[in-house]
Design an enzyme around this catalytic site. Structure first.
Site, PDB file in Angstrom:
ATOM      1  N   ARG A  39      -2.537 -14.256  17.473  1.00  0.00           N
ATOM      2  CA  ARG A  39      -3.280 -15.195  16.627  1.00  0.00           C
ATOM      3  C   ARG A  39      -3.937 -16.288  17.459  1.00  0.00           C
ATOM      4  NH1 ARG A  39       0.785 -15.259  11.570  1.00  0.00           N
ATOM      5  NH2 ARG A  39      -0.267 -13.626  10.387  1.00  0.00           N
ATOM      6  N   LYS A 205       5.299  -3.860  -0.687  1.00  0.00           N
ATOM      7  CA  LYS A 205       5.177  -4.980  -1.631  1.00  0.00           C
ATOM      8  C   LYS A 205       4.374  -4.545  -2.852  1.00  0.00           C
ATOM      9  CE  LYS A 205       3.717  -7.428   1.746  1.00  0.00           C
ATOM     10  NZ  LYS A 205       3.025  -8.442   2.526  1.00  0.00           N
ATOM     11  N   GLY A 358      -0.131  -6.995   7.860  1.00  0.00           N
ATOM     12  CA  GLY A 358       0.600  -7.233   9.100  1.00  0.00           C
ATOM     13  C   GLY A 358       1.320  -5.993   9.604  1.00  0.00           C
TER      14      GLY A 358
HETATM   15  P1  ADP Z   1       1.539  -4.591   5.092  1.00  0.00           P
HETATM   16  O1  ADP Z   1       2.255  -5.666   5.864  1.00  0.00           O
HETATM   17  O2  ADP Z   1       0.749  -3.684   5.974  1.00  0.00           O
HETATM   18  O3  ADP Z   1       0.746  -5.140   3.948  1.00  0.00           O
HETATM   19  P2  ADP Z   1       3.876  -4.061   3.481  1.00  0.00           P
HETATM   20  O4  ADP Z   1       4.456  -5.351   3.953  1.00  0.00           O
HETATM   21  O5  ADP Z   1       3.494  -3.937   2.067  1.00  0.00           O
HETATM   22  O6  ADP Z   1       2.647  -3.641   4.436  1.00  0.00           O
HETATM   23  O7  ADP Z   1       4.905  -2.887   3.727  1.00  0.00           O
HETATM   24  C1  ADP Z   1       5.378  -2.532   5.005  1.00  0.00           C
HETATM   25  C2  ADP Z   1       6.795  -2.042   4.905  1.00  0.00           C
HETATM   26  O8  ADP Z   1       6.899  -0.991   3.960  1.00  0.00           O
HETATM   27  C3  ADP Z   1       7.285  -1.456   6.210  1.00  0.00           C
HETATM   28  O9  ADP Z   1       8.311  -2.285   6.713  1.00  0.00           O
HETATM   29  C4  ADP Z   1       7.808  -0.081   5.835  1.00  0.00           C
HETATM   30  O10 ADP Z   1       9.048   0.228   6.459  1.00  0.00           O
HETATM   31  C5  ADP Z   1       7.980  -0.182   4.340  1.00  0.00           C
HETATM   32  N1  ADP Z   1       7.914   1.106   3.655  1.00  0.00           N
HETATM   33  C6  ADP Z   1       6.892   1.973   3.664  1.00  0.00           C
HETATM   34  N2  ADP Z   1       7.206   3.079   2.963  1.00  0.00           N
HETATM   35  C7  ADP Z   1       8.455   2.897   2.500  1.00  0.00           C
HETATM   36  C8  ADP Z   1       9.346   3.684   1.688  1.00  0.00           C
HETATM   37  N3  ADP Z   1       8.980   4.888   1.242  1.00  0.00           N
HETATM   38  N4  ADP Z   1      10.549   3.178   1.406  1.00  0.00           N
HETATM   39  C9  ADP Z   1      10.916   1.950   1.866  1.00  0.00           C
HETATM   40  N5  ADP Z   1      10.126   1.174   2.607  1.00  0.00           N
HETATM   41  C10 ADP Z   1       8.916   1.634   2.932  1.00  0.00           C
HETATM   42 MG    MG Z   2       4.065  -6.787   5.465  1.00  0.00          MG
END
Ligand code: ADP
Ligand code: MG
Length: 403
Positions: A39, A205, A358
């Site tokens: 960052r 999320k 992220g």
């Molecule tokens: P980003 O930060 O890219 O927006 P999120 O924070 O929404 O993504 O989600 C990322 C997390 O989702 C990762 O830590 C990953 O391990 C988790 N994740 C992805 N698929 C699954 C799943 N099927 N079950 C549990 N956790 C998951």
């Molecule tokens: Mg995230």
């Protein structure tokens, strides 16, 4: 409305001028040392443009969540040190946050020099968007550059508040170069996307991403759902998800989206399941209809990988947010890595590919495709809200380009 940005302000208008910059220098710090300076590096183009033009720069940022209290663990002092290493121009650290408290230390700031004030969130007024606090900074100069895209979705004193305060006193508030790049790519992708337009939404999320799914659904040709997101949709389809991560509260809206989306909404066909989340876990590939008992869905299956990769390979515009599985564990990273490869290959072939989030950025890093993507957004929540069509307060408060 298109906002003015730093490139619209000629460098002749910057020499000797005091410019207040809000950057996103919210880096991870572990007992005083910075563990990832991405960052800080991302904010350098704006800072260099200003110092090279001979501006006096007063730099603001938050770090972590000190909750309105002075907390040494969240001091920006190590950030000032790193900036000094990265920049040719001197960076001074001022251990005050409020503009009036800091003003004495700013009198001797020379042309082309930077003064970094202490963490804005040491002031309770920051997250409360206190106009007094915003004015204390606005009084220091007449040009405000907001480069903190990562916090643009919040109306805080050092973002939206400061922009309004400086404009109210006759000054200008413009987007920094990083902010301008983010806005250009994310808004551009949505305004007139070249088709086919494919969105891929995954991650964990669910409730915070449902808004993006419903905003994108009418605009895209295909919306692919993976990660834990998919599980909630499976439940809405009446499928058993065993012990997979789901959000009960979102099942109903998932059902509505399935109805609205029709063929445009593409769910995984098969999944990788296990009963324990570990590198050595016994994994099985099952159809989405065969998940049961203690199964946890942790990645998309091979048929889904092929289907998603095929749809991505034919796309001209791709927006991707959220990993396809628990990619942090090798055993469940295959789906995410393959999608990262597919998006990168599409970009190699001329598609516009934008990645937000992220964890998704970390996944792209891991798949070693970052340099091949058109744009990797630095703002998780902000990029999601922008994609969902929201007006970001930190952007809204800036001066319009036509004005
Ligand atoms: P980003 O930060 O890219 O927006 P999120 O924070 O929404 O993504 O989600 C990322 C997390 O989702 C990762 O830590 C990953 O391990 C988790 N994740 C992805 N698929 C699954 C799943 N099927 N079950 C549990 N956790 C998951
Ligand atoms: Mg995230």
């Amino acid at each position: 409305m298109i906002k003015k940005n730093l490139s619209d302000v000629g460098s002749d208008r910057l020499r000797g001028r005091t410019v207040i910059v809000r950057a996103d220098l919210n880096v991870p710090v572990d007992s005083g040392s910075i563990t990832d300076d991405q960052r800080i590096r991302a904010s350098l183009p704006t800072l260099r443009t200003l110092t090279e033009a001979g501006a006096r720069v007063i730099l603001l940022s938050h770090l972590g969540r000190p909750n309105g209290r002075v907390a040494p663990a969240y001091s920006l002092a190590p950030v000032a040190e790193r900036l000094n290493e990265l920049l040719e121009s001197p960076v001074r650290f001022v251990p005050h946050t409020d503009g009036r408290a800091a003003s004495g230390s700013l009198e001797f700031l020379g042309e082309g020099e930077i003064a970094l004030l202490e963490n804005t969130r040491f002031e309770a007024g920051e997250t409360a968007n206190d106009p007094e606090l915003a004015s204390s900074w606005a009084e220091l100069g007449d040009l405000f550059v907001n480069d903190a895209f990562g916090t643009a979705h919040r109306a805080h004193a050092s973002t939206a508040g400061l922009a309004s305060a400086i404009r109210a006193s006759g000054g200008e508030a413009v987007a920094g170069l990083l902010m301008a790049k983010e806005l250009e790519f994310l808004e551009e992708a949505l305004r007139l996307p070249e088709r086919p337009f494919v969105a891929i939404i995954g991650g964990a999320k669910i409730s915070s991403k449902i808004g993006v799914v419903s905003a994108l659904l009418p605009r895209v040709d295909r919306l692919l759902i993976g990660g834990a997101m998919a599980n909630t949709f499976f439940r809405a389809m009446g499928l058993d998800t065993g012990e997979s991560l789901i959000e009960e509260d979102s099942i109903e809206v998932a059902a509505q989206l399935l109805e609205e989306g029709g063929d445009r909404l593409v769910l995984p066909l098969d999944c990788i399941v296990t009963s324990e989340i570990s590198e050595t876990a016994r994994r099985r590939v099952v159809e989405r209809t065969d998940v049961q008992g203690e199964d946890k869905i942790l990645d998309i299956g091979p048929r889904t990988r092929d289907l998603f990769a095929d749809l991505v390979s034919r796309a001209k515009t791709i927006v991707w947010n959220g990993p396809m599985g628990v990619f942090e564990i090798d055993a469940f990273a295959e789906g995410t890595v393959l999608i990262a490869e597919a998006v990168a290959a599409a970009c190699d072939g001329g598609a516009l590919g934008i990645l937000g989030g992220g964890d998704s950025a970390a996944a792209a890093e891991r798949a070693d495709v970052v340099d091949r993507l058109t744009h990797v957004s630095t703002g998780g929540g902000a990029s999601l809200e922008l994609l969902a069509g929201a007006d970001l307060p930190g952007v809204h408060a800036l001066t319009d380009r036509s004005a």
